[in-house]
Enzyme design. Structure first.
Site, PDB file in Angstrom:
ATOM      1  NE  ARG A  44      -0.811   2.050   3.225  1.00 20.00           N
ATOM      2  CZ  ARG A  44       0.212   2.605   3.623  1.00 20.00           C
ATOM      3  NH1 ARG A  44       1.508   1.717   4.098  1.00 20.00           N
ATOM      4  NH2 ARG A  44      -0.055   4.208   3.307  1.00 20.00           N
ATOM      5  CD  GLN A 182      -3.971   2.368   6.687  1.00 17.37           C
ATOM      6  OE1 GLN A 182      -4.571   3.261   7.746  1.00 17.37           O
ATOM      7  NE2 GLN A 182      -4.952   2.759   5.951  1.00 17.37           N
ATOM      8  CG  ASP A 223      -3.493   7.818  -2.387  1.00 16.23           C
ATOM      9  OD1 ASP A 223      -3.292   8.529  -1.135  1.00 16.23           O
ATOM     10  OD2 ASP A 223      -2.977   6.551  -2.512  1.00 16.23           O
TER      11      ASP A 223
END
Ligand code: MRU
Length: 327
Positions: A44, A182, A223
Site C-alpha cells: 500500500r 496505518q 494518492d
C-alpha cells in the site's frame, strides 16, 4: 529494508497488514496474487503501488499472452484512487514493443528512482519548513507516507527524516488513521526504528493538537494531486487541513511528480475508493456495531487547493494556496 523489491523473477514485499506484530515477507509470482496483495493492503501507499504496478506489468508479459489485456486492466483498477498504480503499469508496458526484458528494465528503473526522488523531495520540504519555523520543528502527520508506503525512504516521513538528520526535528504527532491504523501501526513503527520522538493521537484529536499549538506544521503524502492543486489523500486529511488553516499552521504535501495527475482538473473528479464496510463495523475481528448497522467506508478525501500551503516534489515546490497550479 525495502517494502517492495524484485528478486529472482519474483516480487517480494513486506506484508504491511502484519506490522507491527511481525515482519513477514510475501513472494508474488502472478498478477492475480499481486492484485489480492494490493487490495488487502499488504502492499500500500501511492509510490509503492507505482512500483507494484510496474513490476506487475513485468510479471504479466511473462505469463499467458491471451491474458495480458485482462491482467493489465485488473491491475490498473485494483485501487482506483492512487494514480501511481496505473501510472506504473502504463510506464512499464509502454516498452512492450522492445520485448519483456525491456518492460522489466523499465519497472526496475521505477523501483530504483523512488528512493532518489523521496530524498530530493524530503530535502526540499525540510528546507521550506526550516526557513518557516524558528528552532526545532514539531510535525503532525496522517496515515503512513514513510518507507513502507514507498520503497525505503518515504515522502512525508522523508521530510521528517531530513529535519531529524539536521537536528531540526522536535516531535512527530501521528494520527492513528482509522479504520486500518496505518498511522498507529506503520508510521509509529517506522519512527520508533528511526529513533524519532513521536506520539500517537486519535484521529479526532488531530485538530485539537493543532489548535493547542503542539505542531508547527502538518506534513502528509498524497494518492493523487489534481491539476489545480487539490490533494486526495487518506480519509481524515481534509479535517486536518481545515484545522491547520484555522490555527495558522502550514499544510505541506510531499509527493513525487508521478502523483500529479494533469488529466484531472480538480479533486471532485477523482474516484474515491469505497472499501468494505466490515473494516468499520468490527475492530480486530470483534463486531463493535449492532448487527444490521451499515457502514460507508470512504478511504480517501479531497483537500481543496486553497488549504494546501505547499506541495514538494523531487523537482519543485508549488504553493497552491497562493494560486500556483501543479499542472
Ligand atoms: O489506503 P492506503 O494505506 O494505501 O493510503 C495511503 C495514503 O493515504 C498515503 O498517505 C499516500 O498513499 C501517500 S504514501 C507516500
Amino acid at each position: 529494508m525495502r517494502s517492495i523489491d524484485w528478486r529472482d523473477g519474483h516480487i517480494v514485499a513486506i506484508d504491511q497488514t502484519r506490522l507491527p506484530g511481525g515482519l513477514v515477507e510475501i513472494v508474488i509470482d502472478s498478477v492475480e496474487e499481486l492484485v489480492i496483495a494490493i487490495q488487502r493492503l499488504a502492499i500500500r501507499g501511492a509510490p509503492a503501488l507505482g512500483v507494484a504496478g510496474a513490476l506487475g506489468a513485468a510479471l504479466a508479459v511473462r505469463a499467458d499472452p491471451s491474458r495480458l489485456d485482462h491482467d493489465l486492466a485488473t491491475l490498473r483498477a485494483a485501487r482506483p484512487t492512487a494514480v501511481n498504480l496505473a501510472w506504473g503499469v502504463d510506464r512499464a508496458i509502454a516498452r512492450l514493443g522492445d520485448g519483456p526484458d525491456a518492460v522489466l528494465a523499465e519497472a526496475l528503473d521505477v523501483l530504483a528512482e523512488d528512493t532518489e526522488f523521496n530524498q530530493a523531495l524530503g530535502l526540499r520540504g525540510a528546507d521550506w519548513l526550516a526557513e518557516l519555523v524558528d528552532g526545532p520543528v514539531s510535525v503532525q502527520t496522517h496515515c503512513n507516507a514513510g518507507g513502507l508506503a514507498c520503497v525505503e525512504w518515504g515522502t512525508a516521513l522523508g521530510v521528517v527524516r531530513s529535519l531529524h538528520d539536521r537536528g531540526r526535528l522536535r516531535h512527530v504527532y501521528v494520527d492513528e488513521t482509522r479504520p486500518l491504523l496505518q498511522g498507529a501501526r506503520l508510521t509509529a513503527w517506522e519512527l520508533a526504528h528511526l529513533g524519532v520522538p513521536h506520539t500517537v493521537v486519535a484521529d479526532s484529536a488531530g485538530p485539537t493538537v493543532l489548535a493547542r499549538g503542539l505542531a508547527d506544521a502538518v506534513v502528509v503524502g498524497a494518492d493523487r494531486i489534481a491539476a489545480n492543486g487539490d490533494v486526495v489523500n487518506k480519509i481524515g486529511t481534509y479535517p486536518l487541513a481545515l484545522a491547520a488553516a484555522r490555527a495558522g499552521v502550514p499544510f505541506l504535501v510531499a509527493a513525487p511528480e508521478s502523483t500529479i495527475d494533469a488529466t484531472i482538473p480538480s479533486g471532485d473528479q477523482v474516484e474515491i475508493e469505497v472499501r468494505d464496510g466490515a473494516e468499520l463495523l468490527s475492530f480486530c475481528g470483534v463486531r463493535t456495531t449492532p448487527s444490521g448497522t451499515q457502514a460507508l467506508n470512504l478511504a480517501f478525501d479531497v483537500t481543496p487547493a486553497d488549504l494546501v500551503s505547499a506541495i514538494v516534489t523531487e523537482n519543485r515546490l508549488i504553493q497552491p494556496a497562493r494560486g500556483e497550479r501543479p499542472a
